[in-house]
Design a protein around this motif. Sequence first.
Motif, PDB file in Angstrom:
ATOM      1  N   VAL A 109      44.060  60.347  20.901  1.00 12.18           N
ATOM      2  CA  VAL A 109      43.850  58.816  21.175  1.00 12.18           C
ATOM      3  C   VAL A 109      45.171  58.354  21.690  1.00 12.18           C
ATOM      4  O   VAL A 109      45.910  58.457  21.081  1.00 12.18           O
ATOM      5  CB  VAL A 109      43.345  58.174  20.056  1.00 12.18           C
ATOM      6  CG1 VAL A 109      43.065  56.768  20.324  1.00 12.18           C
ATOM      7  CG2 VAL A 109      41.924  58.627  19.585  1.00 12.18           C
ATOM      8  N   GLY A 110      44.999  57.430  22.629  1.00 13.85           N
ATOM      9  CA  GLY A 110      46.388  57.053  23.105  1.00 13.85           C
ATOM     10  C   GLY A 110      46.935  57.618  24.156  1.00 13.85           C
ATOM     11  O   GLY A 110      47.974  57.031  25.155  1.00 13.85           O
ATOM     12  N   ARG A 111      46.652  58.667  24.596  1.00 12.64           N
ATOM     13  CA  ARG A 111      47.302  59.864  25.458  1.00 12.64           C
ATOM     14  C   ARG A 111      46.542  59.692  26.640  1.00 12.64           C
ATOM     15  O   ARG A 111      45.211  59.326  26.667  1.00 12.64           O
ATOM     16  CB  ARG A 111      47.307  61.200  24.894  1.00 12.64           C
ATOM     17  CG  ARG A 111      48.058  62.266  25.941  1.00 12.64           C
ATOM     18  CD  ARG A 111      47.716  63.689  25.581  1.00 12.64           C
ATOM     19  NE  ARG A 111      48.693  63.752  24.403  1.00 12.64           N
ATOM     20  CZ  ARG A 111      49.160  65.040  23.819  1.00 12.64           C
ATOM     21  NH1 ARG A 111      48.304  66.153  24.375  1.00 12.64           N
ATOM     22  NH2 ARG A 111      49.777  65.209  22.898  1.00 12.64           N
ATOM     23  N   PRO A 112      47.148  59.738  27.725  1.00  9.90           N
ATOM     24  CA  PRO A 112      46.630  59.794  29.236  1.00  9.90           C
ATOM     25  C   PRO A 112      45.335  60.962  29.411  1.00  9.90           C
ATOM     26  O   PRO A 112      45.687  61.929  28.682  1.00  9.90           O
ATOM     27  CB  PRO A 112      47.540  60.055  30.249  1.00  9.90           C
ATOM     28  CG  PRO A 112      48.845  59.540  29.278  1.00  9.90           C
ATOM     29  CD  PRO A 112      48.724  59.721  28.087  1.00  9.90           C
ATOM     30  N   LEU A 113      44.394  60.563  29.708  1.00  6.55           N
ATOM     31  CA  LEU A 113      43.275  61.552  29.862  1.00  6.55           C
ATOM     32  C   LEU A 113      43.617  63.017  30.609  1.00  6.55           C
ATOM     33  O   LEU A 113      43.171  63.872  30.221  1.00  6.55           O
ATOM     34  CB  LEU A 113      41.989  60.976  30.628  1.00  6.55           C
ATOM     35  CG  LEU A 113      40.838  61.801  30.880  1.00  6.55           C
ATOM     36  CD1 LEU A 113      40.130  62.055  29.678  1.00  6.55           C
ATOM     37  CD2 LEU A 113      40.021  61.164  32.228  1.00  6.55           C
ATOM     38  N   ILE A 114      44.556  62.843  31.545  1.00  5.51           N
ATOM     39  CA  ILE A 114      44.741  63.866  32.328  1.00  5.51           C
ATOM     40  C   ILE A 114      45.392  65.294  31.440  1.00  5.51           C
ATOM     41  O   ILE A 114      45.558  66.218  31.782  1.00  5.51           O
ATOM     42  CB  ILE A 114      45.574  63.455  33.518  1.00  5.51           C
ATOM     43  CG1 ILE A 114      45.974  64.925  34.388  1.00  5.51           C
ATOM     44  CG2 ILE A 114      47.034  63.000  33.040  1.00  5.51           C
ATOM     45  CD1 ILE A 114      44.550  65.405  35.090  1.00  5.51           C
ATOM     46  N   GLU A 115      46.255  64.537  30.650  1.00 10.01           N
ATOM     47  CA  GLU A 115      46.902  65.517  29.684  1.00 10.01           C
ATOM     48  C   GLU A 115      46.066  66.333  28.603  1.00 10.01           C
ATOM     49  O   GLU A 115      46.484  67.408  28.317  1.00 10.01           O
ATOM     50  CB  GLU A 115      48.100  64.664  28.868  1.00 10.01           C
ATOM     51  CG  GLU A 115      49.154  64.076  29.586  1.00 10.01           C
ATOM     52  CD  GLU A 115      50.263  63.227  28.691  1.00 10.01           C
ATOM     53  OE1 GLU A 115      50.154  63.591  27.504  1.00 10.01           O
ATOM     54  OE2 GLU A 115      50.985  62.240  29.230  1.00 10.01           O
TER      55      GLU A 115
END
Length: 417
Positions: A109-115
Amino acid sequence: MTSLSLFLALMLGACLFAWARREKYWTKRWEGVAKNLGLRARDADLLPMHSTTVLLARQQAEQQAEQRRVFESLLDEISQGLVLVDDGLRIRYANAPLKKLLNRKEIHVGRPLIEDVRDHQISDLVQESITEKRHTTRRIQMLPSDVGAGSNLGGRYFIIEAAPLAADVGGGAWLMFQDVTESAMTEQIRRDFVANASHELRTPLTLINGYIEMLQEDSAKSSPMMKRSLDVMEKHGKRIARIIEDMLAISRLEDASSSLNKEPFDVRDCAEDAADHLAPMLEGRDARIELDFPKGDCLLTGDRFYWDQIFTNLIENSIKENAKPGLVIRVSGEWRKDECILKVSDNGIGIPAHDLPFVFKRFYRGNKHHSSTQVKGTGLGLSIVRRAVEAHGGTVELTSSPGIETTFTMRLPLQHG
């Protein structure tokens, strides 16, 4: 006054006196608390109300937290993966099945979706949904990843749904992941089988039909039974050949590597050729074909081979399904700024409402054949029509009012160059 009444009056007075002293006591206590907190005496009266408000807010927060836990538990039990992202495509929430579908130990949670998804097709789809503010569904074949083999989803198929979220719930979008790899592989196997079987059957069937024609040419001295047998063999041999050709056409249209031979052609000429080809079917019948196209060039960029099939299948379908006299088949075209609208309609018996959702499926035929002497169709004609129109970037719609009008409407984008 009796002794009992006097006693009750004294007891009532004592109770009122005790209540008054209690109120005075608590008032002084609140004033003391207010003085210690630096509040004015007037504000002290509001403290009980404030404390009640805080208590209610706390209870409401606990109820919302409980509802959230229940809701998240339910989302963890479904088979689809669900993720919420904000406007910056950072993950706000992800359910447990998503980790399994993406073969990840954790969704951050909080991380960019692409990662976490590691495929730009998905992030592009979400961004498109947010930008255009619409619900979007797409089947995606995951791209190979440069991470460890345990996390590589390259080649797997997913149905991805995305839709924007309202501003009052934080904006962003939701995504739904569904793994359809097994069904996609099954469909590919089916397509390969149909294509290979059709190719293998076409050559021997061509030889059989050729020998049947040769026997018919030499049947002058044959018995009537032999002539009739040869005619039946020819009729059904041609029917099987038509099925094989239709199956090959669908296989080519479904093959992503098979490209269309697109070039400008006159749609009116195409419709006229189809009508002339089918004219013998109208001989001796009270039926006619009308063409309604604008004057001048009626150009469309596409594969003329498939458009011959489209018009032939639609007109032939109307002829075969309507044996009653008075049939009028109308083929029309309209050119607008950015699209071409082609219609094939008739005033025949029509299609029942319960058949409408299925008429474009392979081999589907409703109980609409009213002539026992007429060879039924292959059940592939309308499926070819839909796939051929979609291969040209268009759409086809069907409307039917039984006994009044049945209309196939095709909308094609125009290429301006």
